[in-house]
Design a protein around this motif. Structure first.
Motif, PDB file in Angstrom:
ATOM      1  N   GLY A  86       6.396  93.137 -69.100  1.00  0.00           N
ATOM      2  CA  GLY A  86       7.558  93.686 -68.400  1.00  0.00           C
ATOM      3  C   GLY A  86       7.206  94.791 -67.413  1.00  0.00           C
ATOM      4  N   ARG A  87       5.926  95.125 -67.300  1.00  0.00           N
ATOM      5  CA  ARG A  87       5.482  96.176 -66.379  1.00  0.00           C
ATOM      6  C   ARG A  87       5.772  95.773 -64.931  1.00  0.00           C
ATOM      7  NH1 ARG A  87       1.137  96.612 -63.267  1.00  0.00           N
ATOM      8  NH2 ARG A  87       0.108  94.809 -64.194  1.00  0.00           N
ATOM      9  N   PRO A  88       6.318  96.702 -64.114  1.00  0.00           N
ATOM     10  CA  PRO A  88       6.565  96.389 -62.698  1.00  0.00           C
ATOM     11  C   PRO A  88       5.256  96.118 -61.959  1.00  0.00           C
ATOM     12  CG  PRO A  88       7.641  98.448 -63.330  1.00  0.00           C
ATOM     13  CD  PRO A  88       6.747  98.036 -64.472  1.00  0.00           C
ATOM     14  N   ILE A  89       5.322  95.232 -60.980  1.00  0.00           N
ATOM     15  CA  ILE A  89       4.164  94.886 -60.147  1.00  0.00           C
ATOM     16  C   ILE A  89       4.578  95.068 -58.691  1.00  0.00           C
ATOM     17  CG2 ILE A  89       2.570  93.052 -59.456  1.00  0.00           C
ATOM     18  CD1 ILE A  89       3.068  91.740 -62.185  1.00  0.00           C
ATOM     19  N   ASP A  90       3.762  95.788 -57.929  1.00  0.00           N
ATOM     20  CA  ASP A  90       4.032  95.959 -56.502  1.00  0.00           C
ATOM     21  C   ASP A  90       3.969  94.602 -55.799  1.00  0.00           C
ATOM     22  OD1 ASP A  90       4.294  98.717 -56.729  1.00  0.00           O
ATOM     23  OD2 ASP A  90       2.178  99.087 -56.285  1.00  0.00           O
ATOM     24  N   PRO A  91       4.645  94.469 -54.663  1.00  0.00           N
ATOM     25  CA  PRO A  91       4.579  93.206 -53.923  1.00  0.00           C
ATOM     26  C   PRO A  91       3.140  92.806 -53.638  1.00  0.00           C
ATOM     27  CG  PRO A  91       6.235  94.637 -52.975  1.00  0.00           C
ATOM     28  CD  PRO A  91       5.491  95.452 -53.998  1.00  0.00           C
ATOM     29  N   VAL A  92       2.888  91.515 -53.678  1.00  0.00           N
ATOM     30  CA  VAL A  92       1.550  91.003 -53.439  1.00  0.00           C
ATOM     31  C   VAL A  92       1.279  90.849 -51.936  1.00  0.00           C
ATOM     32  CG1 VAL A  92       2.099  88.532 -53.615  1.00  0.00           C
ATOM     33  CG2 VAL A  92      -0.128  89.339 -54.321  1.00  0.00           C
ATOM     34  N   ALA A  93       2.321  90.744 -51.119  1.00  0.00           N
ATOM     35  CA  ALA A  93       2.155  90.534 -49.677  1.00  0.00           C
ATOM     36  C   ALA A  93       1.603  91.777 -49.002  1.00  0.00           C
ATOM     37  CB  ALA A  93       3.486  90.147 -49.046  1.00  0.00           C
ATOM     38  N   VAL A  94       0.543  91.603 -48.266  1.00  0.00           N
ATOM     39  CA  VAL A  94      -0.083  92.692 -47.535  1.00  0.00           C
ATOM     40  C   VAL A  94       0.863  93.239 -46.466  1.00  0.00           C
ATOM     41  CG1 VAL A  94      -1.995  93.238 -45.971  1.00  0.00           C
ATOM     42  CG2 VAL A  94      -2.390  91.839 -48.000  1.00  0.00           C
ATOM     43  N   SER A  95       1.752  92.410 -45.953  1.00  0.00           N
ATOM     44  CA  SER A  95       2.700  92.863 -44.936  1.00  0.00           C
ATOM     45  C   SER A  95       3.638  93.934 -45.480  1.00  0.00           C
ATOM     46  CB  SER A  95       3.504  91.681 -44.386  1.00  0.00           C
ATOM     47  OG  SER A  95       4.230  91.050 -45.425  1.00  0.00           O
ATOM     48  N   VAL A  96       3.841  93.963 -46.788  1.00  0.00           N
ATOM     49  CA  VAL A  96       4.707  94.946 -47.435  1.00  0.00           C
ATOM     50  C   VAL A  96       3.875  95.998 -48.168  1.00  0.00           C
ATOM     51  CG1 VAL A  96       6.505  95.240 -49.194  1.00  0.00           C
ATOM     52  CG2 VAL A  96       6.520  93.227 -47.736  1.00  0.00           C
ATOM     53  N   ASN A  97       2.719  95.606 -48.647  1.00  0.00           N
ATOM     54  CA  ASN A  97       1.878  96.462 -49.467  1.00  0.00           C
ATOM     55  C   ASN A  97       0.467  96.487 -48.853  1.00  0.00           C
ATOM     56  OD1 ASN A  97       0.548  97.810 -51.494  1.00  0.00           O
ATOM     57  ND2 ASN A  97       1.046  96.358 -53.110  1.00  0.00           N
ATOM     58  N   PRO A  98       0.259  97.285 -47.805  1.00  0.00           N
ATOM     59  CA  PRO A  98      -1.010  97.258 -47.074  1.00  0.00           C
ATOM     60  C   PRO A  98      -2.245  97.605 -47.901  1.00  0.00           C
ATOM     61  CG  PRO A  98       0.642  98.522 -45.864  1.00  0.00           C
ATOM     62  CD  PRO A  98       1.223  98.210 -47.219  1.00  0.00           C
ATOM     63  N   SER A  99      -2.064  98.257 -49.039  1.00  0.00           N
ATOM     64  CA  SER A  99      -3.236  98.586 -49.854  1.00  0.00           C
ATOM     65  C   SER A  99      -3.674  97.415 -50.733  1.00  0.00           C
ATOM     66  CB  SER A  99      -2.948  99.805 -50.729  1.00  0.00           C
ATOM     67  OG  SER A  99      -1.940  99.509 -51.677  1.00  0.00           O
ATOM     68  N   ARG A 100      -2.880  96.355 -50.771  1.00  0.00           N
ATOM     69  CA  ARG A 100      -3.201  95.194 -51.598  1.00  0.00           C
ATOM     70  C   ARG A 100      -4.486  94.545 -51.085  1.00  0.00           C
ATOM     71  NH1 ARG A 100      -1.652  93.622 -56.629  1.00  0.00           N
ATOM     72  NH2 ARG A 100       0.470  92.978 -56.337  1.00  0.00           N
ATOM     73  N   PHE A 101      -5.354  94.152 -51.997  1.00  0.00           N
ATOM     74  CA  PHE A 101      -6.602  93.437 -51.690  1.00  0.00           C
ATOM     75  C   PHE A 101      -7.579  94.271 -50.874  1.00  0.00           C
ATOM     76  CE2 PHE A 101      -3.233  90.112 -51.864  1.00  0.00           C
ATOM     77  CZ  PHE A 101      -3.586  89.557 -53.082  1.00  0.00           C
ATOM     78  N   THR A 102      -7.655  95.574 -51.153  1.00  0.00           N
ATOM     79  CA  THR A 102      -8.609  96.427 -50.429  1.00  0.00           C
ATOM     80  C   THR A 102      -9.685  97.010 -51.347  1.00  0.00           C
ATOM     81  OG1 THR A 102      -7.141  98.338 -50.680  1.00  0.00           O
ATOM     82  CG2 THR A 102      -6.951  97.077 -48.624  1.00  0.00           C
ATOM     83  N   ASP A 103      -9.521  96.890 -52.644  1.00  0.00           N
ATOM     84  CA  ASP A 103     -10.511  97.392 -53.593  1.00  0.00           C
ATOM     85  C   ASP A 103     -11.166  96.193 -54.271  1.00  0.00           C
ATOM     86  OD1 ASP A 103     -11.378  98.064 -56.428  1.00  0.00           O
ATOM     87  OD2 ASP A 103     -10.998 100.087 -55.632  1.00  0.00           O
ATOM     88  N   ALA A 104     -12.429  95.952 -53.939  1.00  0.00           N
ATOM     89  CA  ALA A 104     -13.115  94.747 -54.424  1.00  0.00           C
ATOM     90  C   ALA A 104     -13.123  94.651 -55.947  1.00  0.00           C
ATOM     91  CB  ALA A 104     -14.544  94.705 -53.884  1.00  0.00           C
TER      92      ALA A 104
END
Length: 129
Positions: A86-104
């Motif tokens: 039930g933990r919240p998850i930030d949007p996966v889309a980089v267009s909304v969440n620019p920090s997504r997919f930046t930490d290898a």
């Protein structure tokens, strides 16, 4: 006529948003090298294959997470919720969440855990890309 244009924009915008971040580009380049090592015919990642992977209902993983959308919703631009905790998850889309997919390390940790949960197996480099 408007709907196809909106759909095209929805597909292209995240791709454009992902371009240009050096950390994200390095992660993608690493997965591309791994994909070429696994299949010398590999040439490019496909947004369509990625969308299909994201939306497909799989049968090999945890029944609570039959697809990525179980936690991330059908709309990657929307916040999600972990189907098990039930933990919240930030949007996966980089267009909304620019920090997504930046930490290898974080990207690999998420793929390691989530691929097993959803697909019931590790994701291939092609699937990660």
């Amino acid at each position: 006529m408007i709907r196809p244009i909106l759909l095209a924009a929805a597909i292209i915008a995240p791709t454009l948003a992902m371009a240009g971040d050096p950390d994200r580009d390095a992660i993608t380049a690493g997965y591309a090298r791994q994909a070429r090592d696994a299949d010398p015919a590999f040439s490019v990642f496909s947004a369509k294959r990625g969308e299909d992977l994201f939306r497909t209902r799989w049968s090999g993983g945890d029944p609570r997470t039959p697809s990525c959308t179980a936690c991330h919703t059908d709309n990657p631009r929307a916040p999600g919720r972990n189907a098990r905790t039930g933990r919240p998850i930030d949007p996966v889309a980089v267009s909304v969440n620019p920090s997504r997919f930046t930490d290898a390390g974080d990207v690999e940790k998420q793929f390691t855990r989530d691929c097993k949960s959803v697909l019931g197996r590790p994701c291939t480099p092609l699937e990660k890309g």
